[in-house]
Design an enzyme around this catalytic site. Structure first.
Site, mmCIF file in Angstrom:
data_model
loop_
_atom_site.group_PDB
_atom_site.id
_atom_site.type_symbol
_atom_site.label_atom_id
_atom_site.label_comp_id
_atom_site.label_asym_id
_atom_site.label_seq_id
_atom_site.Cartn_x
_atom_site.Cartn_y
_atom_site.Cartn_z
ATOM 1 C CB THR A 192 -0.952 0.025 1.215
ATOM 2 O OG1 THR A 192 -0.188 0.117 2.426
ATOM 3 C CG2 THR A 192 -1.801 -1.236 1.253
ATOM 4 C CD GLU A 199 2.430 8.319 6.329
ATOM 5 O OE1 GLU A 199 1.678 7.348 6.505
ATOM 6 O OE2 GLU A 199 3.279 8.669 7.164
ATOM 7 C CB CYS A 200 -0.506 3.176 3.432
ATOM 8 S SG CYS A 200 -0.935 3.180 5.204
ATOM 9 N N GLY A 201 -1.888 6.158 4.006
ATOM 10 C CA GLY A 201 -3.124 6.871 4.292
ATOM 11 C C GLY A 201 -3.739 6.527 5.624
#
Length: 206
Positions: A192, A199-201
């Protein structure tokens, strides 16, 4: 931020063990999330030495390397961790049979992929476990976004998010592993994030 949290961030910014002990006294349902990335044994050791039965929550995407699964198994056994795994609602084989291999980060489908394999399992974990304290191994040097974070914060739902190692360097982490005879593994891949400083979130949303 409340004046109490501001004071805690000031007083414990460079005292991870003290922050862990303080945070564990703040709630009845703490969790510690992990992805078994490099140096992850540090936070797992730090929290489990104070609270041996703390649930260690793993969002296992199904896309980890063989070495990561082997490392996870070794750390779980060595520290006798209370592991709770949350996996996507579809297996990797099911997903790939219908949609093909993991989409790249420039593919418009990648956001939906991230939602399916990481964010939805994490949000399900929050709903089912209802934690009041959340420990994470975030470090400021990981990404520009994390460099702006504080060791302790409280989200809109009242969840106390605690990053005891936020100010630690890779050298600090390595020295802790050596001092406590803990394993490590660098053969790690997060589908991800893909790129190291991306960042993946999940931490931006929560």
């Amino acid at each position: 931020m409340s004046s109490e949290l501001a004071a805690i961030n000031r007083d414990f910014a460079n005292n991870p063990q003290g922050l862990v002990e303080w945070a564990l006294a703040q709630g009845a349902r703490p969790i510690c999330t992990t992805n078994f990335r490099p140096f992850e044994a540090v936070i797992l050791h730090m929290v489990s030495q104070v609270r041996p039965d703390i649930p260690i929550v793993w969002m296992d995407s199904g896309y980890n390397t063989e070495a990561t699964y082997q490392f996870a198994d070794a750390v779980i056994k060595q520290l006798n961790l209370n592991l709770v795994s949350f996996i996507p609602q579809r297996t990797r084989a099911h997903r790939e049979a219908l949609e093909g291999p993991m989409p790249g980060i420039d593919d418009p489908r990648h956001a939906a992929f991230t939602q399916e394999v990481k964010i939805e399992p994490f949000e399900r974990a929050l709903r089912e476990m209802q934690p009041d304290v959340w420990f994470t191994a975030l470090r400021a040097e990981d990404t520009p976004e994390r460099a702006q974070m504080l060791p302790v914060s409280r989200n809109s739902d009242g969840l106390l998010k605690v990053a005891p190692l936020l100010q630690w360097s890779a050298k600090d982490m390595y020295q802790y592993l050596q001092a406590h005879n803990l394993p490590n593994n660098f053969d790690y891949f997060d589908p991800t994030k893909v790129e190291e400083k991306r960042e993946c979130g999940l931490h931006l949303q929560h």
